[in-house]
Design a protein around this motif. Sequence first.
Motif, PDB file in Angstrom:
ATOM      1  N   ARG A   1       4.085  13.500  -0.423  1.00  0.00           N
ATOM      2  CA  ARG A   1       2.829  14.153  -0.814  1.00  0.00           C
ATOM      3  C   ARG A   1       2.035  13.250  -1.750  1.00  0.00           C
ATOM      4  N   TRP A   2       2.743  12.631  -2.701  1.00  0.00           N
ATOM      5  CA  TRP A   2       2.062  11.755  -3.658  1.00  0.00           C
ATOM      6  C   TRP A   2       1.469  10.544  -2.946  1.00  0.00           C
ATOM      7  N   LEU A   3       2.256   9.910  -2.105  1.00  0.00           N
ATOM      8  CA  LEU A   3       1.789   8.715  -1.393  1.00  0.00           C
ATOM      9  C   LEU A   3       0.616   9.044  -0.474  1.00  0.00           C
ATOM     10  N   ASP A   4       0.636  10.225   0.114  1.00  0.00           N
ATOM     11  CA  ASP A   4      -0.475  10.629   0.968  1.00  0.00           C
ATOM     12  C   ASP A   4      -1.754  10.810   0.156  1.00  0.00           C
ATOM     13  N   ARG A   5      -1.625  11.348  -1.049  1.00  0.00           N
ATOM     14  CA  ARG A   5      -2.808  11.512  -1.911  1.00  0.00           C
ATOM     15  C   ARG A   5      -3.392  10.155  -2.285  1.00  0.00           C
ATOM     16  N   VAL A   6      -2.511   9.181  -2.532  1.00  0.00           N
ATOM     17  CA  VAL A   6      -2.994   7.828  -2.847  1.00  0.00           C
ATOM     18  C   VAL A   6      -3.683   7.226  -1.629  1.00  0.00           C
ATOM     19  N   ALA A   7      -3.068   7.369  -0.469  1.00  0.00           N
ATOM     20  CA  ALA A   7      -3.635   6.799   0.748  1.00  0.00           C
ATOM     21  C   ALA A   7      -5.006   7.402   1.060  1.00  0.00           C
ATOM     22  N   ARG A   8      -5.197   8.681   0.717  1.00  0.00           N
ATOM     23  CA  ARG A   8      -6.486   9.343   0.973  1.00  0.00           C
ATOM     24  C   ARG A   8      -7.526   9.001  -0.088  1.00  0.00           C
ATOM     25  N   GLY A   9      -7.094   8.399  -1.179  1.00  0.00           N
ATOM     26  CA  GLY A   9      -8.023   8.066  -2.255  1.00  0.00           C
ATOM     27  C   GLY A   9      -8.134   9.128  -3.310  1.00  0.00           C
ATOM     28  N   ASP A  10      -7.291  10.172  -3.244  1.00  0.00           N
ATOM     29  CA  ASP A  10      -7.320  11.215  -4.266  1.00  0.00           C
ATOM     30  C   ASP A  10      -6.665  10.740  -5.571  1.00  0.00           C
ATOM     31  N   ARG A  11      -5.795   9.763  -5.466  1.00  0.00           N
ATOM     32  CA  ARG A  11      -5.154   9.139  -6.615  1.00  0.00           C
ATOM     33  C   ARG A  11      -5.327   7.631  -6.504  1.00  0.00           C
TER      34      ARG A  11
ATOM     35  N   THR B   1       0.844  -1.195   0.000  1.00  0.00           N
ATOM     36  CA  THR B   1       0.000   0.000   0.000  1.00  0.00           C
ATOM     37  C   THR B   1       0.882   1.250   0.000  1.00  0.00           C
ATOM     38  N   ALA B   2       0.276   2.359  -0.333  1.00  0.00           N
ATOM     39  CA  ALA B   2       0.997   3.627  -0.326  1.00  0.00           C
ATOM     40  C   ALA B   2       1.521   3.951   1.063  1.00  0.00           C
ATOM     41  N   SER B   3       0.743   3.648   2.084  1.00  0.00           N
ATOM     42  CA  SER B   3       1.172   3.923   3.460  1.00  0.00           C
ATOM     43  C   SER B   3       2.396   3.104   3.832  1.00  0.00           C
ATOM     44  N   GLU B   4       2.447   1.861   3.368  1.00  0.00           N
ATOM     45  CA  GLU B   4       3.609   1.013   3.666  1.00  0.00           C
ATOM     46  C   GLU B   4       4.862   1.551   2.993  1.00  0.00           C
ATOM     47  N   ILE B   5       4.738   2.048   1.775  1.00  0.00           N
ATOM     48  CA  ILE B   5       5.900   2.608   1.079  1.00  0.00           C
ATOM     49  C   ILE B   5       6.344   3.902   1.760  1.00  0.00           C
ATOM     50  N   ALA B   6       5.402   4.717   2.211  1.00  0.00           N
ATOM     51  CA  ALA B   6       5.764   5.944   2.926  1.00  0.00           C
ATOM     52  C   ALA B   6       6.555   5.609   4.190  1.00  0.00           C
ATOM     53  N   ASP B   7       6.126   4.588   4.934  1.00  0.00           N
ATOM     54  CA  ASP B   7       6.862   4.171   6.135  1.00  0.00           C
ATOM     55  C   ASP B   7       8.265   3.702   5.788  1.00  0.00           C
ATOM     56  N   LEU B   8       8.376   2.955   4.692  1.00  0.00           N
ATOM     57  CA  LEU B   8       9.681   2.484   4.251  1.00  0.00           C
ATOM     58  C   LEU B   8      10.615   3.654   3.973  1.00  0.00           C
ATOM     59  N   LEU B   9      10.136   4.658   3.268  1.00  0.00           N
ATOM     60  CA  LEU B   9      10.974   5.794   2.901  1.00  0.00           C
ATOM     61  C   LEU B   9      11.345   6.647   4.107  1.00  0.00           C
ATOM     62  N   ARG B  10      10.439   6.750   5.065  1.00  0.00           N
ATOM     63  CA  ARG B  10      10.726   7.566   6.263  1.00  0.00           C
ATOM     64  C   ARG B  10      11.864   6.992   7.093  1.00  0.00           C
ATOM     65  N   HIS B  11      12.089   5.696   6.996  1.00  0.00           N
ATOM     66  CA  HIS B  11      13.111   5.055   7.821  1.00  0.00           C
ATOM     67  C   HIS B  11      14.477   4.976   7.124  1.00  0.00           C
ATOM     68  N   LEU B  12      14.596   5.590   5.956  1.00  0.00           N
ATOM     69  CA  LEU B  12      15.881   5.616   5.277  1.00  0.00           C
ATOM     70  C   LEU B  12      16.774   6.706   5.860  1.00  0.00           C
ATOM     71  N   ASN B  13      18.084   6.454   5.817  1.00  0.00           N
ATOM     72  CA  ASN B  13      19.029   7.477   6.269  1.00  0.00           C
ATOM     73  C   ASN B  13      19.397   8.405   5.114  1.00  0.00           C
ATOM     74  N   THR B  14      18.371   8.838   4.403  1.00  0.00           N
ATOM     75  CA  THR B  14      18.536   9.696   3.233  1.00  0.00           C
ATOM     76  C   THR B  14      17.366  10.663   3.186  1.00  0.00           C
ATOM     77  N   ASP B  15      17.637  11.881   2.763  1.00  0.00           N
ATOM     78  CA  ASP B  15      16.566  12.866   2.628  1.00  0.00           C
ATOM     79  C   ASP B  15      15.795  12.602   1.340  1.00  0.00           C
ATOM     80  N   ILE B  16      14.637  11.981   1.474  1.00  0.00           N
ATOM     81  CA  ILE B  16      13.791  11.706   0.321  1.00  0.00           C
ATOM     82  C   ILE B  16      13.004  12.975  -0.021  1.00  0.00           C
ATOM     83  N   PRO B  17      12.947  13.351  -1.289  1.00  0.00           N
ATOM     84  CA  PRO B  17      12.185  14.556  -1.652  1.00  0.00           C
ATOM     85  C   PRO B  17      10.749  14.495  -1.129  1.00  0.00           C
ATOM     86  N   GLU B  18      10.280  15.620  -0.631  1.00  0.00           N
ATOM     87  CA  GLU B  18       8.959  15.683  -0.018  1.00  0.00           C
ATOM     88  C   GLU B  18       7.854  15.323  -1.006  1.00  0.00           C
TER      89      GLU B  18
END
Length: 434
Positions: A234-244, A213-230
Amino acid sequence: MNPLIDRLRHDAIAIYDAAVDGVEPRHALTRALALTPPPERVRLLAFGKAAYAMTAAAVQHLERLDIPVSGGVIITTDPGASPDPRLRRLVGDHPLPGAQSEAAADALAEAIRPADAREETWVLLSGGTTSLIGAPVAGISSTEYRLLMQTLGRAGMPIGDLNRARKRFSRWGAGRLAAALHPGRTRVFTMSDVPGDQPEDIGSGPCAPDPTTASEIADLLRHLNTDIPELAFRWLDRVARGDRAETPKPDDRAFDVVSTRVIGSNAVAREHAAIRARALGYETIIDREPVTGEAADAGQWIAARALELRPGTAWISGGETTVTLGLDHGVGGRCQELALAAARFLAPTAGRPPVVVLAAGTDGRDGPTDAAGAVVHGGTWSAIRAAGGDPERSLVRHDAYPALRTAGALLRPGLTGTNVMDVMIVVTGTPPER
């Protein structure tokens, strides 16, 4: 070079060549097509480093059966003629997607049209597909997409996590191609370049469901030791909300008419390497566990394992490591870094048999270089120093290519036309008499 080391090096390269030959895509696909029920018409979509060779085999097979090709595209790493005038050949960007990849993704969209009941689509998939047809999903700009792909590629993620993340943002990844081809029948023939050979991980899974799911991928990216572009969050949150829209899931009816067959893999390459090693007279060990993790750590582990082997042994392994790049880095690839790290621990010691370690990509290219990898031994580290290099600094800066070049350790077989990850080969001791 010491004649004994030279012979071991020659044998290691011969074993590597056998591994690559064992997954030659024309032969692999021809064998698979011999077991495939013939359709009335076929549309061909081929992507990846083996795209041309696989397409040529498919066209030859169809001509022999007098089955018409209705059209399609070939998207690969290099320009050239098409094996059939009805197939458009394009070049994508690799190892990172760019403008050519987006043009290729657009051409793929043009090649997809509703199929009649008599027509099948054959998708010929091989390594490099993610980048070669890399284009953003609607709502993400080209600039944003390329920045995100570059950041993810440098994050040092395990290959499975990297694939799960990248396909989320890719136009044709995560089953989206299968959805676009539905309701027509689709057969996927793939050369696997990932550990585990799971269809959803190969080439970003264009014709395989995405179970995450989009939420699972967002969690994966948050735990990286790298600055992932915001923008990714934003995109994953839109998917999780059903906007995409979410990616197609296993219960999507599009996959009812998709069949997938893995026709070549790293395991197959290792088996062919072992056959060659035995023919050369070596006691042969095949490591079934994939080599993963940071390339430098893997190199140290392989060197330690190599020094435990009995003389006259060939140890064969495979997989795909990662290199986490900082801002200050040089030139190389994961196989070169692995080999350089191994060389550090192979210094000759009295009474210990000589050891040669080969690490190379089966595609003939390692990172953004002209080398597939390298072949190192106990004298490689000191040879780099003797040439005025600093191998320790080269390892820290991920700058293996120039260091290995000075030692004459690079392996340059040229592009092989296939890609089933990397192979690591150790040969040790006095080679058998033959």
